[in-house]
Design a protein around this motif. Structure first.
Motif, PDB file in Angstrom:
ATOM      1  N   ILE A  66     -15.942  -0.360  -3.245  1.00  0.00           N
ATOM      2  CA  ILE A  66     -14.727  -0.773  -3.953  1.00  0.00           C
ATOM      3  C   ILE A  66     -14.931  -2.089  -4.697  1.00  0.00           C
ATOM      4  CG2 ILE A  66     -13.194   0.484  -2.383  1.00  0.00           C
ATOM      5  CD1 ILE A  66     -12.464  -2.266  -1.121  1.00  0.00           C
ATOM      6  N   GLY A  67     -16.182  -2.467  -4.872  1.00  0.00           N
ATOM      7  CA  GLY A  67     -16.467  -3.647  -5.665  1.00  0.00           C
ATOM      8  C   GLY A  67     -16.484  -4.945  -4.902  1.00  0.00           C
ATOM      9  N   GLY A  68     -16.534  -4.891  -3.572  1.00  0.00           N
ATOM     10  CA  GLY A  68     -16.597  -6.110  -2.790  1.00  0.00           C
ATOM     11  C   GLY A  68     -17.952  -6.794  -2.929  1.00  0.00           C
ATOM     12  N   LEU A 130     -10.885 -13.075 -12.616  1.00  0.00           N
ATOM     13  CA  LEU A 130     -10.217 -12.206 -11.643  1.00  0.00           C
ATOM     14  C   LEU A 130      -9.947 -10.847 -12.288  1.00  0.00           C
ATOM     15  CD1 LEU A 130      -7.631 -14.791 -10.243  1.00  0.00           C
ATOM     16  CD2 LEU A 130      -9.969 -14.341  -9.449  1.00  0.00           C
ATOM     17  N   PRO A 131      -9.733  -9.770 -11.495  1.00  0.00           N
ATOM     18  CA  PRO A 131      -9.637  -9.743 -10.034  1.00  0.00           C
ATOM     19  C   PRO A 131     -10.997  -9.901  -9.364  1.00  0.00           C
ATOM     20  CG  PRO A 131      -9.523  -7.527 -10.892  1.00  0.00           C
ATOM     21  CD  PRO A 131      -9.522  -8.440 -12.095  1.00  0.00           C
ATOM     22  N   LEU A 132     -10.940 -10.249  -8.088  1.00  0.00           N
ATOM     23  CA  LEU A 132     -12.150 -10.529  -7.321  1.00  0.00           C
ATOM     24  C   LEU A 132     -11.935 -10.118  -5.875  1.00  0.00           C
ATOM     25  CD1 LEU A 132     -14.954 -12.009  -7.296  1.00  0.00           C
ATOM     26  CD2 LEU A 132     -13.680 -14.100  -6.739  1.00  0.00           C
ATOM     27  N   THR A 133     -12.941  -9.476  -5.287  1.00  0.00           N
ATOM     28  CA  THR A 133     -12.913  -9.149  -3.859  1.00  0.00           C
ATOM     29  C   THR A 133     -14.187  -9.685  -3.219  1.00  0.00           C
ATOM     30  OG1 THR A 133     -11.555  -7.156  -4.102  1.00  0.00           O
ATOM     31  CG2 THR A 133     -12.920  -7.305  -2.135  1.00  0.00           C
ATOM     32  N   LEU A 134     -14.028 -10.531  -2.228  1.00  0.00           N
ATOM     33  CA  LEU A 134     -15.140 -11.115  -1.488  1.00  0.00           C
ATOM     34  C   LEU A 134     -15.025 -10.720  -0.023  1.00  0.00           C
ATOM     35  CD1 LEU A 134     -15.009 -14.741  -2.973  1.00  0.00           C
ATOM     36  CD2 LEU A 134     -16.528 -12.876  -3.696  1.00  0.00           C
ATOM     37  N   SER A 162     -12.282  -9.562   4.474  1.00  0.00           N
ATOM     38  CA  SER A 162     -12.382  -9.566   3.019  1.00  0.00           C
ATOM     39  C   SER A 162     -11.071 -10.061   2.434  1.00  0.00           C
ATOM     40  CB  SER A 162     -12.714  -8.167   2.482  1.00  0.00           C
ATOM     41  OG  SER A 162     -11.767  -7.214   2.904  1.00  0.00           O
ATOM     42  N   TYR A 163     -11.160 -10.535   1.197  1.00  0.00           N
ATOM     43  CA  TYR A 163     -10.007 -11.153   0.530  1.00  0.00           C
ATOM     44  C   TYR A 163     -10.020 -10.755  -0.934  1.00  0.00           C
ATOM     45  CZ  TYR A 163     -10.022 -13.720   4.837  1.00  0.00           C
ATOM     46  OH  TYR A 163     -10.008 -14.023   6.169  1.00  0.00           O
ATOM     47  N   SER A 164      -8.867 -10.379  -1.411  1.00  0.00           N
ATOM     48  CA  SER A 164      -8.728 -10.059  -2.835  1.00  0.00           C
ATOM     49  C   SER A 164      -7.961 -11.180  -3.517  1.00  0.00           C
ATOM     50  CB  SER A 164      -8.007  -8.725  -3.015  1.00  0.00           C
ATOM     51  OG  SER A 164      -6.685  -8.771  -2.470  1.00  0.00           O
TER      52      SER A 164
END
Length: 597
Positions: A66-68, A130-134, A162-164
């Motif tokens: 999912i792009g993390g 953004l958006p960003l997922t880490l 994880s955090y969006s």
């Protein structure tokens, strides 16, 4: 390289460890997967680490899909960010606090919202970033008061968090749904029987919140669900609707009656039925009584406050529901010393007259008073008269007494109406495996995370937080899949694909087993090989069943007749296969789908 039991760092145990309570926990220790280092702290031994790494791999694959983007923060953290969000105080005793040699306050990270927020603040300045997922897979620390159940409730544990990060709420909603879908795939791959429930956000804050619970009788979480509608929620998140008002016009005026020796609901009901029977002929029950319970709240800053709760006498307070309602405060029952400080409270005969910030009777306590939502406006009750040996009958809510608010703290029962009005509730237990939150802007505002939007205006970023208990997943799967004789791993998590057992004293058996192991490894299979020479077949079989690898291959007496045995550890099915083509038969067995758990 095959894991040979003659050299593997492993010792199996025949007796259950004294400190283990749950079956899966006992087996993980007996099978040599984990070893207790301290209360709530465990070492991962080679086989356990292999299972843990497979859980981590599944989690990473679904997060990457999912792009993390994975990173890793330290476990040792500075105080200042947690002070800015007030969690240095709010975490209370659950936080591991320490000082370095210079006297600077630090902590062991219980969770990392602050660090993620600050990292994005440092590196992102525009909506274009953004958006960003880490995410990270990392060790966390919480000083549990009563660590128990092995890996299910430890003081050190491994978690994926994880955090969006998005500019707009619509982006947060989309990130939330992506994570939700990823979690479904994760837990499907882990082979868990799970349910997604509405959850309480607790100290994390935010709006939407759901938990993924592995259904298990040993779970610490209780949840409810309605088969008719699909509604499901953790008990802490269930919102019981306010009861409809009742017409009290025909209810007589409240009257105090003698009820000697009746400090409990059971004795009160007996007294009421014996001395003051109902006019309609129905017997009084606990549901006709109003029980008033006083607790003491202790806030993270050390401040204390008494709180009174009124609820039907046939219900008990639910510790977790009350805990969620009063968080971040902790609660304890009123004790004798507390009653001594409030002499107007008649223990066992406490009524609403002296309760509330604006009590209806003289000499009130000033104690905040909250009511269960089932106490309808206009409903009549038997309750304490604030005098030993006396209760008041026909006391009407809204006419004779009031409260300072409502509280969702009463126990829920099988058969209670579903909050969505679509049916009745059933109760079950589960292990919390994942929790997803729409945090919103709580942490971004506290730490000043802003970016320029497309119009060049500074806006506060909105965040989501998504956790998975990685080490807990190992324990949850062990609890769900074991049987009376040992662990029984699903293929996706097993420390090996095949456990080859060579039994007997004939060298030809060990020579054939050695060649078979080599053939399996050539085809990419992971193998545990029991090559111990002076160990009886019985011990080898018990160890194989205890370790729980899904396919067990026995090379023994049948070799002389040209066959070996394949056993499915999870179903118990056994079959003989010819020596010729045995490797191919084993490979086919391994690569077929798992049977149902």
């Amino acid at each position: 390289m095959a894991m040979r039991l003659s050299t593997l760092f492993l010792r199996t145990l025949r007796e259950d460890p004294a400190d283990a309570e749950l079956p899966g926990h006992k087996l993980l220790v007996r099978a040599g997967y984990i070893r207790r280092a301290a209360p709530g702290v465990y070492s991962w031994l080679p086989l356990g680490l292999k299972v843990l790494r497979k859980v981590e791999q599944i989690v990473r694959e679904e997060m990457d899909a999912i792009g993390g983007q994975e990173l890793s923060f330290p476990g040792l953290l500075p105080r200042e960010p947690y002070e800015a969000t007030n969690r240095w105080t709010e975490y209370g005793d659950n936080l591991f606090r320490l000082k370095d040699r210079k006297g600077v306050d630090m902590l062991l990270g219980p969770t990392h919202e602050e660090m993620f927020t600050l990292a994005v603040k440092d590196l992102c300045s525009s909506y274009k970033d953004l958006p960003l997922t880490l995410y990270q897979v990392q060790t966390k620390y919480r000083d549990e008061a009563r660590p128990r159940a092995g890996l299910l409730r430890g003081r050190e544990f491994i978690m994926k968090d994880s955090y969006s990060f998005d500019v707009a709420d619509e982006g947060l909603e989309a990130a939330y749904q992506r994570h939700r879908g990823a979690y479904v795939k994760m837990f499907d791959r882990l082979g868990l029987d799970y349910v997604i429930v509405h959850a309480d956000s607790g100290a994390m804050g935010g709006s939407a919140s759901e938990e993924f619970l592995a259904v298990s009788p040993v779970g610490e979480d209780t949840f409810v669900r309605c088969e008719a509608s699909g509604y499901a929620a953790n008990v802490e998140a269930v919102v019981v609707p306010l009861a409809d008002p009742v017409d009290c016009a025909a209810t007589p005026a409240a009257h105090v009656e003698d009820t000697p020796d009746s400090p409990t609901i059971a004795t009160l009901v007996d007294q009421a039925n014996a001395l003051y029977p109902r006019a309609d002929g129905r017997a009084w029950t606990g549901a006709d009584t109003l029980k008033n319970v006083v607790v003491v709240l202790t806030y993270p800053d050390g401040r204390t406050e008494p709180l009174a709760i009124g609820l039907p006498g046939d219900r008990e307070l639910d510790a977790k529901r009350l805990g969620a309602q009063v968080a971040p405060a902790q609660w304890e029952p009123f004790e004798e010393k507390d009653f001594a400080a409030f002499p107007m409270l008649a223990k066992g005969y406490l009524g609403p007259g002296v309760l509330g910030e604006h009590p209806t009777a003289p000499g009130g306590s000033g104690i905040r008073y909250l009511l269960d939502p089932s106490v309808a406006d206009g409903s009549a009750w038997i309750t304490g008269a604030d005098e030993p040996g006396k209760h008041v009958f026909d006391l009407v809510h809204g006419r004779d007494f009031s409260a300072d608010g409502i509280v969702q703290a009463a126990e829920l029962r099988e058969g209670d109406p579903s909050p969505d009005g679509a049916g009745t509730l059933t109760l079950a237990r589960g292990i919390e495996m994942g929790h997803i939150f729409q945090l919103g802007r709580k942490y971004a505002e506290a730490l000043g995370l802003k970016v320029l939007d497309e119009h060049g205006k500074l806006v506060t970023v909105t965040m989501g937080s998504y956790g998975v208990g990685v080490s807990r997943a190992v324990a949850a799967v062990a609890e769900a899949t074991h049987d009376d004789i040992g662990l029984a791993w699903p293929r996706a998590l097993a420390p090996a694909d095949v456990h080859v057992v060579a039994t007997g004293k004939d060298q030809a058996i060990f020579d054939y087993a050695e060649g078979l192991v080599g053939d399996l490894e050539t085809q990419g299979l992971e193998v545990i090989y029991d090559d111990r020479l002076k160990v009886s077949p019985g011990v080898k079989f018990k160890d194989a069943e205890l370790l729980g690898v899904p396919t067990i291959v026995v090379v023994g007496r049948g070799l002389a007749e040209g066959s070996i045995e394949i056993k499915d550890r999870r179903t118990g099915e056994r079959r003989e296969v010819p020596v010729t083509g045995a490797a191919e038969a084993i490979i086919a067995e391994v690569r077929q789908a798992d049977p149902p758990a």
